[in-house]
Each structure stands twice: as C-alpha cells, then as structure tokens.
Write a protein that holds these residues in place. Sequence first.
Motif, PDB file in Angstrom:
ATOM      1  N   PRO A1278      45.329  37.658  43.709  1.00  0.00           N
ATOM      2  CA  PRO A1278      45.826  38.938  43.239  1.00  0.00           C
ATOM      3  C   PRO A1278      45.925  39.290  44.571  1.00  0.00           C
ATOM      4  O   PRO A1278      45.918  41.120  44.611  1.00  0.00           O
ATOM      5  N   LEU A1279      46.105  38.693  45.148  1.00  0.00           N
ATOM      6  CA  LEU A1279      46.898  39.636  47.070  1.00  0.00           C
ATOM      7  C   LEU A1279      47.938  40.274  46.196  1.00  0.00           C
ATOM      8  O   LEU A1279      49.093  41.801  47.298  1.00  0.00           O
ATOM      9  N   LEU A1280      48.756  39.395  45.285  1.00  0.00           N
ATOM     10  CA  LEU A1280      49.408  40.077  44.612  1.00  0.00           C
ATOM     11  C   LEU A1280      50.047  41.420  44.693  1.00  0.00           C
ATOM     12  O   LEU A1280      51.068  42.088  45.436  1.00  0.00           O
ATOM     13  N   PHE A1281      48.491  42.380  44.473  1.00  0.00           N
ATOM     14  CA  PHE A1281      48.202  43.486  43.952  1.00  0.00           C
ATOM     15  C   PHE A1281      47.760  44.185  45.029  1.00  0.00           C
ATOM     16  O   PHE A1281      47.569  45.971  45.456  1.00  0.00           O
ATOM     17  N   LEU A1282      48.050  43.531  46.710  1.00  0.00           N
ATOM     18  CA  LEU A1282      47.311  44.681  47.413  1.00  0.00           C
ATOM     19  C   LEU A1282      48.768  44.965  48.117  1.00  0.00           C
ATOM     20  O   LEU A1282      49.560  44.323  48.534  1.00  0.00           O
ATOM     21  N   HIS A1319      34.716  34.004  34.844  1.00  0.00           N
ATOM     22  CA  HIS A1319      33.833  35.110  35.722  1.00  0.00           C
ATOM     23  C   HIS A1319      33.394  34.363  37.056  1.00  0.00           C
ATOM     24  O   HIS A1319      33.343  35.335  37.869  1.00  0.00           O
ATOM     25  N   GLU A1320      34.803  33.009  37.547  1.00  0.00           N
ATOM     26  CA  GLU A1320      34.346  33.306  38.959  1.00  0.00           C
ATOM     27  C   GLU A1320      35.176  33.494  39.681  1.00  0.00           C
ATOM     28  O   GLU A1320      35.311  33.582  40.953  1.00  0.00           O
ATOM     29  N   HIS A1326      36.140  37.644  46.976  1.00  0.00           N
ATOM     30  CA  HIS A1326      35.511  38.848  46.933  1.00  0.00           C
ATOM     31  C   HIS A1326      35.939  40.366  47.126  1.00  0.00           C
ATOM     32  O   HIS A1326      35.719  41.074  46.552  1.00  0.00           O
ATOM     33  N   PHE A1327      37.424  39.829  47.478  1.00  0.00           N
ATOM     34  CA  PHE A1327      38.233  41.009  47.499  1.00  0.00           C
ATOM     35  C   PHE A1327      38.909  41.289  45.653  1.00  0.00           C
ATOM     36  O   PHE A1327      39.457  42.199  45.804  1.00  0.00           O
ATOM     37  N   PHE A1328      38.404  40.822  44.789  1.00  0.00           N
ATOM     38  CA  PHE A1328      38.753  41.141  43.679  1.00  0.00           C
ATOM     39  C   PHE A1328      38.520  42.386  43.035  1.00  0.00           C
ATOM     40  O   PHE A1328      39.110  42.772  42.662  1.00  0.00           O
ATOM     41  N   ALA A1377      26.997  40.238  46.457  1.00  0.00           N
ATOM     42  CA  ALA A1377      26.893  41.971  47.783  1.00  0.00           C
ATOM     43  C   ALA A1377      28.163  41.799  48.838  1.00  0.00           C
ATOM     44  O   ALA A1377      28.601  43.087  48.979  1.00  0.00           O
ATOM     45  N   LYS A1378      28.945  40.546  48.565  1.00  0.00           N
ATOM     46  CA  LYS A1378      29.962  41.149  50.008  1.00  0.00           C
ATOM     47  C   LYS A1378      31.504  41.954  49.635  1.00  0.00           C
ATOM     48  O   LYS A1378      31.986  42.416  49.721  1.00  0.00           O
ATOM     49  N   SER A1379      31.108  41.071  47.518  1.00  0.00           N
ATOM     50  CA  SER A1379      32.306  42.894  47.537  1.00  0.00           C
ATOM     51  C   SER A1379      32.300  43.839  47.233  1.00  0.00           C
ATOM     52  O   SER A1379      33.173  44.593  47.069  1.00  0.00           O
ATOM     53  N   PHE A1380      31.010  44.347  47.319  1.00  0.00           N
ATOM     54  CA  PHE A1380      31.190  45.683  47.812  1.00  0.00           C
ATOM     55  C   PHE A1380      31.277  46.141  49.156  1.00  0.00           C
ATOM     56  O   PHE A1380      30.953  47.884  49.144  1.00  0.00           O
ATOM     57  N   GLY A1381      31.605  45.817  49.751  1.00  0.00           N
ATOM     58  CA  GLY A1381      31.701  45.814  51.630  1.00  0.00           C
ATOM     59  C   GLY A1381      32.971  46.486  51.912  1.00  0.00           C
ATOM     60  O   GLY A1381      33.054  47.240  53.109  1.00  0.00           O
ATOM     61  N   ASN A1382      33.618  46.979  50.633  1.00  0.00           N
ATOM     62  CA  ASN A1382      34.603  47.490  51.767  1.00  0.00           C
ATOM     63  C   ASN A1382      35.466  48.699  50.718  1.00  0.00           C
ATOM     64  O   ASN A1382      36.715  49.129  49.960  1.00  0.00           O
ATOM     65  N   ILE A1383      34.214  48.837  49.600  1.00  0.00           N
ATOM     66  CA  ILE A1383      34.970  49.762  47.744  1.00  0.00           C
ATOM     67  C   ILE A1383      34.703  51.529  48.480  1.00  0.00           C
ATOM     68  O   ILE A1383      34.357  51.914  48.379  1.00  0.00           O
TER      69      ILE A1383
END
Length: 1420
Positions: A1278-1282, A1319-1320, A1326-1328, A1377-1383
């Motif tokens: 997913p880093l490709l899309f950042l 789902h993994e 976590h940034f997905f 929960a950590k996935s919501f930290g930067n949204i």
Amino acid sequence: MAGAGGSALRELLAGRARKRKSSFGSTAELQAAALRLLDRHQKLSELLLEVEGSVKPAGEGGIEHQQSSSESLIVSVLQEQASRLGVPAAVLAAKNAVTKIEQICQSSASPSQAPLLNLDQREKLSCLLRTAKDLLENNVFSRSHFCQEIWKMKDLPVLEAVWHLHTNGITGLAELLESVDGRAAEEWLCSSLCALCERAEGPPQDTENVGRILSDFAIMFLQNGFQPSELGRKLELKKVPHICHAVLQRMLTWVLDAVGKEKEEDVSTLQAMRFWLNVFDVSIYKSAVHPDSLQQFFRHTLTEILTYNPLLKVSDAIHKQREWSFTRTCSLLTTLYCKLFVAFSAKESICQLQRVLETHEVNWQHVLSCVSTLVVCQAEAEQLFKDLLSHLLIKAFENYDMENMITAFLIARQAALEGPAVFMPYSEWFKASFGNASSHHGSSKKALVFLFEFLSELVPFEVAPYLKVHIMYPPFVPTKHRSVLLEYITLAKTRLADLKVAIEDMGLYEDLSSTHESMQPQGQALRDVEKALQIFENTRKIPTSVIEASIFRRPYYTSWFLPALLRPRVLPKTPDARMAFIDSLKRADKIPSNLYSTYIQACRARKEKMLQEESKVESSHSKEPAEHLKAELAALRVLIVDQAKHEDVPAQIAVISDRLSSALGHNSDENEAAALNSRIQVNVSDPSLEPCHQSVVDLLLTSFCQNLIAASYFNPPDRQGPCLSLFVKMMCGHRSLIPALLGRLCQLIYHQGPSLNDAHILGLAALMIHLCESRSLIPEIEADFGISQPVAEKVLSISEFWSCLLVCRTEESLSFCTRFCTAAVSYLLCKFSSFSCDDLCALVPPSLVKKLQHVVPRLSLEARGITSKEGKADLGWSSLMSPSLNYRRASLCLWKQARFQELVKEKAFQLSFGEWLLLELEVHPEKDVLSASERQDFHYWAIYQWYLPAPSASGGCDGDLEKACGIIINCILDFSQRLDLGSCGQLRSVSPDILCKLQEMVLELGCRRRPLSGCLDAKRHFLFEILQGRLKDRHHGSALGEQLWRQQELLLHRRILVGLPASTLIATCRKGKKTLLDCEDFFHYVNSELKNICSRGYALSYGITAHFFRGLLNASLDCEESAEGVNDVLTACQTKCPIVLFSAVLWWPQLEPVLCSQWKRLFGAPLPEELERLRECQSSAVGFLSSGQVFPLSGPPWISAAFLHCTVQQHSPRGRERNALRRLGTDTEQFLVSLLFFSLMDLISAKIAPKEGVDFQTSLEWALEILQCLEERGISWPLLFLSEEGGSRKYSVLRCAASDRHSRLLPVAFYSLTPGFHHELLTRQHFFLYVALNLYIQLLQLFVEGKDLPQPEQADPLEVISTARQFLLGAIPRCPAKSFGNIGLLLEACEKLDPEVGATLQHFSRPAASMEVDEELLLF
C-alpha cells in the motif's frame, strides 16, 4: 378698325413713299394731313399698336428717319386729342394703354388660359409695350395713372400681362400694388398665383413661362416683404411690404391646408402646390436677394410651419407620432422641409426648432415631422439632437418643468422611429438617460418623484412598446425608494392590460427597442424560437430562459412558444438543431406527450406536400412589396447618377427603407430598431436563405452594384457624394435583413467568388468598404464554418468576418482574392482620398491589405523588389472598370502606388512574418498557381530576403534565426489547431515546403551554436521554451475545452519534435575541457507535459522514444568519449526522467535493432554500457519466462520489473505468470511493487483507452497474481499509493513516471483489486485504512468534478464507487484501534462527501469501540 386703319396708315407712310415723290412741300404739311386723316378714321388706343410694322426700311438712314417720324406722329396725335379733351397727354396715353390691355386680355375665349396669354395676345402686348416704352422716353406716359386705371378694369389683367409690364419696366408689380387697396391686391394675386401653378403641367413652353413668372415675382416678394431693417425701405412704398408678406403667408397656408388631406386633394391641385414650392429653391434668388432677406424669409417660413394651426394636444402626439415618420408624412411637407434646410446648417435648423418650441404654441405633427426629416436628411443631426435632448432634460430637472420633459420624450421617440441607422433606439436612449445613478433624476428624491410623476401622467396615452421599455429597462431607483418604481410598474401593467397586451405574453427575447406597434404573441413566439435555437446550437443546453418560462410563465410557454416550436414541417434525414432541441425538451419533460405525438403526425402529413409549391406561395406573398421596392430602387439610380440631384437622395432612401420594411414582412417590424447586442448567427459552410429574403437581398445588392457602376461612368468615387454610404447605412438599420445579407454574401464570396464577373466584384468590394464604415450598426457575428473552422469559437466583427470569407487556398481562390482586394483597396483610396492613414484604418479590414501583401509578391516577381520610393504608378478607378482589365497588372499597379506603400507602413496594416506564414499555410500545394520550384523561390525570398533581415517593428525577425524558427513553429501549431485533424497529431495539411524550411533553419542553427561553458549557466533550449510557453496561461472557458485543447496541442508538439532533426532534442555544453550532453530541458518537458499524452500511462510513443535515442547517439559525436556521454545521460534518466527508460523497455524489440545499427554505423564499437544493460535485461526476462532461468535483479529494480512486465504482456502464455513469480528470489520487495505498478497502469489504460490493445480482464488477473505474491511475502505494497506528502518516497520514481490522468485514476485501479484484499491486511498494515479512505475520497472527488473517470460504456463510475463503499463499510468495523490514529485529516472530507461512511468512521474511531464488533461479521 385696327386692321383697316392700320392698312391705310401703312399705305400712307410706306407705300406712297415708294411710288412717287411727296406732293407736300414740307414735313409739317405731311403731318397735318396725316392728323386730319387719323382724326376722321382711327381710334387712339389702336394707334398704340401701329409701331412694329409702320415702316419698311429702304435703307439704314431711312429706318431712323421713319421711326422718328412714327414716334413723333403718335405723340402728336396724343397731344392733339389731349388738348381737345382738356387732359394731359400722359394721362390720355395711360388710359388708352389700359383700354388696349383690357382688350388684349379679354380676347381669349378659353378660361383655362386665364393666368397666361396666348401667342397672338403676346404679340399684341409686345407691340403695346414697345410703344409705351417710347412714350415713357418722351414723357408722354403717366405710370401712376396707368396703375390706377389698371385697378379700374372690369376684369383685372392676366398675371402674365402684369409680369410683362414688370419685366419691361413699364410699371413694376410693387408700384402696381402700392396704388390699390391691399386686400383686393392680395385676393387677386393669390388666386392668380394658384391658377398659374396649375398651368405648370401644361405644354413645355407654358411651363417655362410659369417658372420665369414665379421666380421673378418671388424675388420681388422677398425684396419687399423681407427687406432687412438696416437696409431701409423705399419711403414711397408703404403698402407693398405688407401685401408681399401677406401673399407669401396665404400661399404657404394654401399648401399647409393640404397637409394631412393629401389623399383627398385633386392630383392637379397637389401638382400646383408642389410647383409653388419652387419658390423655396435657394438657387432662384442668387444675388437678386440679400442673404439676410433670404435667411429671414426661410426662418419665418419654418416658424409658420411649426406653429401652423396648433390644435393637436400632447396626448395626440404621444399616440399618433408613429404616423408622422419621414416616409408617412405628406410629401408636400417633407419636400418643403428639405428645401428650407438647404438655407441652414443642421445646427441652425435645430436651433430654430428649439427657439420655436420655447416661445410658441406648436403643431406637434409638423414639429415631429420636422425632426424626422432632419435626422433622415442631415447626417450631423443625430449628435445635435442628442445634445438638444440633454439640454431639455437638464432644464426639465432644474425647474421641474413638464413641458421640457415631454418635448424631450417626443423628440427622442420621433428620431428613433427612423431606425438605428440615423438615431439610437428609444430603449437605448431611455437607458442612457435614466438607467444609472448619475442620471438627471438621481440627484434627489424630488427629482425621482418628478420623473415618475411624469411617466405616470403619460401612461393613459402610451402605446405598448414604450411601456414595455419602461418596465424592462426601468430608471435607476435607490433601494429605499423602490416603492415609487413598483407603483409605476403596476400602473404600466394595468395600461398594458387595457391594451390587451399581457406582460406575461411578452416574448422570451422580445425586442423592446422596436418602435412599431406591439407584435402579436404568435410573431414574437416565432422569434423566441429562433433565438432559443441559436443559443441551443452554441451550448447544446436548453436555454435558461426557456426553462424559466416553462415554470414561471406557463401560459405563454404552452400557448405560444411550444406551438411556434412544433410547427409541422418536413423533417430532415439528418437531425438538425431544431430536432435536437425538441428532443432535449421532450427528455426533460418540457413537452406534453400528446402535443409531441400530434407534432410528429403533422410532420409526416406535411412530407406529402411539394416543397416547390410552398416556396411559390411564399414568394407570391411578397411579390407586390418587392415590385414597389424595385421601382423605388430604380428611382434612386436616377438621382445618384445626377450630381445636381444628390440632395434628394436621403429622402428617396427613406422611402426605400419603408418599402423594404414592407417587403421583409413582420420580421422587419420586429427588428426595425433591434438592439445591437444580440449576435448574428451565420452558417458559412452552408448558408441558406428563405426565398423571399433572398429575392429582397438580391434586389438590394443588384441596385448597389448598378448604382456604383452607373455613378462611376460620370464621376469617380470621391465625387459621388455620400449616396452609397447612406444606402448601406439604411440596409444595416434593418436588423432582420442583416443575417440574410451576410448569408448571401457568404454564398457569393465564399462559395461562388471565382465565378463572379468584374462588375460584381467591384460592387461587392465597394459594399464591403461601406459595411465597415457602418460597422457600429452591425452586431457581432457568430460564424459556423462547419468541420474546419478557421476561427474556432470566436465571435467576429464585420471586418474579421470579411477576412474569413476571403480564402487563398487554390489557384482560383488566389485569383479571386487578388481581384477582390485590389478592387476594395482601390475604391477605398479613391473614395476617401482626403483621409489620413489613421482614418482609413477604420474603413477597411486590415486583413484585406495584408492579403494583398501576401498575394501580389507571390504572383509577381516585379513586386518583390519594389519599395515605397519606387511607387510612382497610378491606378485610376476608371481603369478598374475597363473591359480589358488585367487584374495581375492592376494589383501590381496598386502595389506601386506611393499611397498604398504609405498605408502598409501603418502598424494595423503591416503583414508580419507570422501572419504571412498563416496565409501561406492555407495554400494547398497541389492546387497552387505556382509550381513547386516557383513556390520554393517565393519562400526563399520571403523568409531569407524579406522577413529574416527585417526589423521586428515592421513584422520581421531582426536577423535572428532562432526567433524566426520560433515564429514558424508557433504558426504551424496555430494553423494545425484550427484544422480538422483526421488522425491525432497528423499535420497532413501543413505545407511540406514550410516544414522543410523549418528543418533547414533548425539544422543551420544547430551548426552555428557552439557548446556553452557551464551547463548550469547555459541558456534554456529555445525549442522547449517555445513549446512550454504556449502551454502557459491558456484560458478556454471550460475545463473540458482546456483539456481537449491541451491534448491536441501536445500531440502536435510531439509531431513537430519528431519532424525536426533528432539531435535538436539534445544540447551540448562544456565543463572544463570536456563536452557533455545536456538533456535537462527535454527531461523537464517530458515530465511536465509530454508524458500526459501517453495512453499506456508510463511510456512515451515509439516515435518520440526512437527519435530521442537516435538524437542521443548522434549528439554523442560531439563528446570526446561518446559511450561515456550516452551512459551519463541514461544514468541520469533513472532518477530525472525514468519514463524515457520505461519507454525504451516497452518498445525495445523495435528499438534495439535501430540503435545497434546506428551505433555500429557511427562508431563501429560495442554498445555503451547502459544500452548493453538494457539488452541483457530484455534477454533475462525472456529467458526467465520461457526456460525457467534465474532472473538477475541488477540495477534499478523498476527497470527489471518493467522488462518482465512487458515481456509477460508480449510473450508469456497465460498461467505461467504465477509459477514465474514464485521462482523469484528473496529481497524482491521493490521489484514486485514495481511490477504491481505497471500492471495497475495497464489496468487503467484498459479502462480509458481500450483501443490500445490492453485487455482489462487479463490485466486484472495479472495484477491479482502479483498482489497475491506480495501478500504471501508480507510486503507493504500500500505504500505505493502514498504520495511523498503522505510520507513515502520509496516509490516516487514510479509515481513521477505516470501520466497525470493515470495518477488521478489510481483509486479506480486500487478498488478494482478488492477481490484480492485479505482480512489480514487490516491488522498487518495499520496504514491500510488510511490509504483506502484517502483513495475513496479521491474517487468521490473525481465523480463530483466529472472529469478523468472512464466513460460508462467502459466502466460505470457508480459501480466502482459502490464497490469501494461496500468494502469500506465492511472493513472499518474490523480495523484495529491504531488504524484510526492518523485519519483525523480525512474524517471531515469523508463526512462531507459520504455521510454514512463518515458516520461509521466516526463511530468506530472512538476508544474501545472496536471491541464491540460482532466477531462473526464477515468482511470478505
């Protein structure tokens, strides 16, 4: 008695003298005998006639002796009888003379001869007058007694007899009038003058006599009746001035009484009155009357006319003034005005009118007719009346004076009645006078209330058009006083309702400037339909006014607009604009189904009728008005060819204007004074005219040409007066005529030009000059040139429109253009010979002069060496009318004229190098008048000898070869943008000769240029500076228009680059003692612009790729170490312009043999290291897929990934990819992510460019295979899309290689991979969630903006969005929960674009919320 006595006397005095000697001893004895004989046999009055034939001369000495004897004999007889009667001889002579005059005047038996004498009467009166003269000389005739005796006659003398007495000096008319009661004299003189004027239509001799009598008496009337006081009056004449004044007054009254009753009067009486108006010809007075007397007479007459019988009220004037326009006014009155205005300037006439208005009660009909005549016949009157109106308004608001207000309104309306050719429309005047805060009424509330009180008082008498103007263009009113305006509008609408003109029935585009009576709703609806169709054609959208009418003005829309739109007709095979418009309305539910069905059925029924019969019916309706128009046009020709009758031309043109209105039908009523801000639609590619309009336009064009040719036989254009200018001005004043006129000119010039004869060309060329002269009356033109538009999406002025009609593409069109432009410029220089060059600029389209500068040197070798100092030739207008005219010779003659050479030095007329190129690019080489070699010679002269050395101030290049190249490139691109490019980027229509010249110049420039020291300080490559400069600051109105233009421009850029020498793309510079290759400008251009026309998203086209590599190898010849120079450039590509390397990878199978053979030809050495590495990568990729070899990952991983991806697409059978990916070694993260990137680029390409041969399903399967491999290896793909801003620079090389559109469509590619998301991902990456949300927001923004997304037939955007939305709604609850930290930054945008997803995100982003999720919820 007279006969017998006369015979005896002649025998006595003549006969006997011949036969024998006298028996009398002396003359005294002879006289005594004669007296005794006369006393017994002769009446004294008869004796007075016996003079002319009294003696037949025997010799010269005998004549004097016999005449002397005759005179002394008559004197002796008079004295003898006078002594016998006891009266003075002079009194007796006067009495006898009157007696004889009475007898002579009574001898006519015909009462019709009353004011004139017959031939016999004139002979007898002549004899009597000669005798009376003799008696006067001998003091034997009393004038005073003669005058008294005249008035004692039973029947007063015939007017001609009095005239003979006046002109022969017996007694003047003044003395005769002085001796009688003034009343009787007035009666006799007026009745005699009226009778005299009635004889004016008799035999030519009588007409001549009547004219002389009238002019002599008129002179006497003015000399006595209007003698300036400072000159003094004759003391003995006390009655005469009053009588003369009274006679002129009564005769004027005689004429004015007939005004308004012209149709009731007898024709002969009207003719007599018209003849009396000759009294007002200034020419008859010449030096006989003092100029002050003449001015006094004319001023008095004008005052009397304006104040005659002032019975009409102002309310009558408001209601009836339309009937008092120039053409509707009694011809007696307009003729009288025209004659009076000759004595005054326009300013003096208007000042006199103003004085009368201020000091007298006036006849409004005469006043307003005077206004109409002035604006029609006096060119200066328009501005003078504007000044007068301003003066009246100022006085009105200063004193709150209603009289000045009504005077101003009446004058403004009357002048506007004559059309915009002579005065501004009433609506324009009203807006200009009251439409802004600085207007007269804006100074105070009192002034505002005064204005609306005045307008309100007018309302009961107003006609509908003026009320509509006041409602639609209301006076400026401050917000706090808005109620005053609303009160007036309510009152005005009530009056409209009384007139049965509902404001709701006003058209959508109603012409409120029209001064005619309100149109019926049917006619206005037809006009609304035409206007709506014009707007729809331009925008392809239903006009807002139509939408609003369908909602807010439903009665008008359903009752009038739709029936006018849905008029049955024969439907064309190819749907036209009307059909498309109707279809759009139907789809928008703006046409009821039953009405639409009825329309379709009626159209089918109409198809059975013959179109020819329909056109015959239309033409027959307009036949009679057209015949009247034709007759008036013929009458105009008679006036134009006679310079003495030019003063009558304005009046005749006004009559023609009236006939033209009738011939045009209701359209003329609509558009007579149309506002000039509505554009004219002209279909140049296929101009079609209604038969009735074409016949009228042809009549006008034929008349103009005939008038010009006829007038030119007698006078050159500069001595023909303003007749033709007024004619064209009149045509332009008919707004509804202009589209038909321009359409017909399209047919004649654009389509039939080469077939026109010389007379047609001369006439149309002169017409063009006069149309430009009247350009302020012609609205802007929207010209439709069909597929190939020389001026795309541009509104044209009349000058620009002419330029578009005159094209120079083939031998025939070049010849016609030469003929037309020569005729036009020659007419201009002759007609306006006294004008300065600055003034001429406004009268001729600059393009015509520029076209001459293009074609004359092109066709004539002689013109290529002529400068202004050599221009001594002259081209007379008469020579252009010669049947043996040679236009090449004529154009060369014009070219040599010093006046023409002065003209072309003007900035506006200079033909610059760029303009010359655009004209030359228009020429089709295969149809050129020049052969290939002649064309090459001409191009060489024009470029190298004329424009290259010429200063930039005159359109040249200042000797700068680089500047010349830039101009050529810009012109080629501009020209190509205007063409219909059959295939993208193909310059097939561009002259190959010009392209060759560009290649020569660029090559020469490259040879001259030496490597610069210091690459960083080197000047930018001129070629890329030009190309990128064209892409800056472009504004095309819409985002789509800008996008299409930019894409087309870049395709053309690419073609230009490929057409130039390959080494042009590479610059060289010196660094120390080493020569380096510099590709910075090319790399920058590719990264910023050229990559955006790559359909594959990551690779340039083969043409530009191969061109760059060939140029690179050629340029390396300048380096000391060629292989090293190539290696340095290709190494720089890896970071600065990777798309060049990706392009090489994509096209390597075709590119490799080309580069190998070129390198071998140039150096005969092994390939440079970097090229060799590319060969090895290609070989490794093929071996890896085909034979299972190990795939070495040397060099940048994205290069290896590109080769493997391209090889898979080209060679690998389906099913082997998965096995191949599994055989890859470790440490392949960047390689696999790069491979995923290229597969995604192909996935997007398959969506937006399916014709490129990339299959979507195959690309998707390949991408999912790569994704699965990445997931199995746990790589953070997913880093490709950042973006770099998002914190990832790892794959910036890949992202910078992608085109902008492909980058914007990455969200589409991402959500196409949802079947491969496990789902993994939610827990491992976590940034997905951040990536997925960011891409979803971008996807929604693309949809909202409506750009870049694939078309529905390729991929439904809503389906993609729905898939992405379902995925997120299922994924968000499963994220840790950590996935919501930067949204946090994304939450606000998500809530705005998709509240449901935003709410879900908000809910689960709270602490511990994720713990409440149902563990059994399945996401995938």
